[in-house]
Design a protein around this motif. Sequence first.
Motif, short mmCIF file in Angstrom:
data_model
loop_
_atom_site.label_atom_id
_atom_site.label_comp_id
_atom_site.label_asym_id
_atom_site.label_seq_id
_atom_site.Cartn_x
_atom_site.Cartn_y
_atom_site.Cartn_z
N TYR A 73 15.46 26.59 14.11
CA TYR A 73 16.89 26.24 14.09
C TYR A 73 17.47 26.11 15.50
O TYR A 73 18.67 25.87 15.65
CB TYR A 73 17.68 27.31 13.32
CG TYR A 73 17.28 27.42 11.87
CD1 TYR A 73 17.86 26.60 10.90
CD2 TYR A 73 16.31 28.32 11.47
CE1 TYR A 73 17.49 26.70 9.56
CE2 TYR A 73 15.93 28.43 10.13
CZ TYR A 73 16.52 27.60 9.19
OH TYR A 73 16.15 27.70 7.86
N LEU A 74 16.63 26.26 16.52
CA LEU A 74 17.10 26.23 17.90
C LEU A 74 17.05 24.81 18.47
O LEU A 74 16.24 23.99 18.06
CB LEU A 74 16.25 27.15 18.77
CG LEU A 74 16.20 28.63 18.37
CD1 LEU A 74 15.22 29.39 19.25
CD2 LEU A 74 17.58 29.26 18.43
N ASP A 75 17.90 24.57 19.47
CA ASP A 75 17.88 23.29 20.19
C ASP A 75 16.90 23.33 21.36
O ASP A 75 16.39 22.30 21.79
CB ASP A 75 19.28 22.96 20.71
CG ASP A 75 20.27 22.77 19.56
OD1 ASP A 75 20.10 21.82 18.79
OD2 ASP A 75 21.19 23.60 19.44
N ASP A 76 16.65 24.54 21.88
CA ASP A 76 15.72 24.69 23.00
C ASP A 76 15.25 26.14 23.02
O ASP A 76 15.90 27.02 22.43
CB ASP A 76 16.40 24.33 24.32
CG ASP A 76 15.40 24.01 25.42
OD1 ASP A 76 14.19 24.05 25.16
OD2 ASP A 76 15.85 23.70 26.54
N ALA A 81 9.80 33.01 25.82
CA ALA A 81 9.91 33.21 24.38
C ALA A 81 8.94 32.31 23.63
O ALA A 81 8.36 32.71 22.61
CB ALA A 81 11.34 32.93 23.92
N LEU A 82 8.73 31.11 24.14
CA LEU A 82 7.79 30.17 23.52
C LEU A 82 6.37 30.73 23.58
O LEU A 82 5.62 30.68 22.60
CB LEU A 82 7.86 28.82 24.22
CG LEU A 82 7.01 27.70 23.62
CD1 LEU A 82 7.46 27.36 22.20
CD2 LEU A 82 7.08 26.45 24.50
N GLY A 99 17.01 29.77 22.72
CA GLY A 99 16.37 31.03 22.34
C GLY A 99 15.65 31.70 23.50
O GLY A 99 14.98 31.05 24.31
N TYR A 100 15.78 33.02 23.57
CA TYR A 100 15.13 33.84 24.60
C TYR A 100 14.49 35.06 23.95
O TYR A 100 14.81 35.41 22.81
CB TYR A 100 16.16 34.33 25.64
CG TYR A 100 16.80 33.25 26.46
CD1 TYR A 100 16.32 32.91 27.72
CD2 TYR A 100 17.93 32.58 25.98
CE1 TYR A 100 16.92 31.92 28.49
CE2 TYR A 100 18.53 31.57 26.73
CZ TYR A 100 18.02 31.26 27.99
OH TYR A 100 18.62 30.27 28.73
N PHE A 139 3.49 42.52 27.48
CA PHE A 139 2.33 41.97 28.20
C PHE A 139 2.79 40.87 29.16
O PHE A 139 2.43 40.86 30.35
CB PHE A 139 1.31 41.42 27.19
CG PHE A 139 -0.03 41.08 27.79
CD1 PHE A 139 -0.17 40.02 28.69
CD2 PHE A 139 -1.15 41.80 27.45
CE1 PHE A 139 -1.40 39.70 29.23
CE2 PHE A 139 -2.39 41.49 27.99
CZ PHE A 139 -2.52 40.45 28.89
N ALA A 140 3.59 39.92 28.66
CA ALA A 140 4.05 38.80 29.49
C ALA A 140 4.88 39.30 30.67
O ALA A 140 4.75 38.79 31.79
CB ALA A 140 4.87 37.84 28.64
N ALA A 141 5.72 40.31 30.43
CA ALA A 141 6.59 40.81 31.50
C ALA A 141 5.80 41.58 32.56
O ALA A 141 6.09 41.47 33.75
CB ALA A 141 7.67 41.71 30.90
#
Length: 280
Positions: A73-76, A81-82, A99-100, A139-141
């Motif tokens: 439902y997001l525009d970007d 987050a992806l 989205g974040y 993990f990503a952070a």
Amino acid sequence: MAYMFGLIGYPIKHSLSPWIHKQFMKTTGMEGDYCIYEVTPEDSFEAFIGQLKSSRVDGFNITVPYKEKIISYLDDIDPVALKIGAVNTVVNRNGKWIGYNTDGKGYVRSLNSKFPNLLKKVTKRALILGAGGAAKGIFAALEEVGFKRVDIANRTKEKAVMICGRHKHQSQVYSFKDVEQRLHDYDIVIQTTSVGMKPQVDQSVLSDDTNFSPVPIYSDIVYQPIRTNFLQRAEQSGAQIHYGHTMLLYQAQYAFELWTGRKPNIGQMDEELKQILKGR
């Protein structure tokens, strides 16, 4: 200008997010409200989102079970987050929903607030226990702030291997049993599962004969109870511990910053939140 924020999820009636964000508004001198939007499994998520899109909401948090469902439902979507595959914060920017995921960055901020010297080390090594959504964000952070080694232990190795495969690290994957006697290999051990949360407060992902070395810092993202079984055993070994409620505060701080452009000061909120949780 009065802001309108909120939280979507289920069940969330007892969430502390309204208290946290209203404190942030107070400390930054901003006006607004933070509402709870409980969407049950029987409700139409699509219909609810349609109503929210037609409202003047400036941004919202989203929690289980909708962190992945909201993406369509997001525009970007922010690249972090992806990569994680889950969104917990949405910003309404000129009518576009972006989205974040603030979990990982919030966790690192909370860690830096108590252990700034850890993040200054050149050869930082971390072990993550669990391979769910929180583990993905953390993990990503950790990778972003320069940890040279991030390993994962999980009940089933397949999910952990999938997380590691998304990143540039040469990570090791263990079962919980395999890693119980090698905790001293790390600077920090981070418990990211829901094991040990109320009411199952005596449970732990690690067995009773685990060698809780005093060398690493032990961190648990569970915040009910404040001192989990995992943290109690670590503290008894002489190790330093890191409480889960601080991640809750700092990921909320980052979300508020994304919504308003203002970074609120945590100040005494750490201790105030701890006392609120102890009273529950």
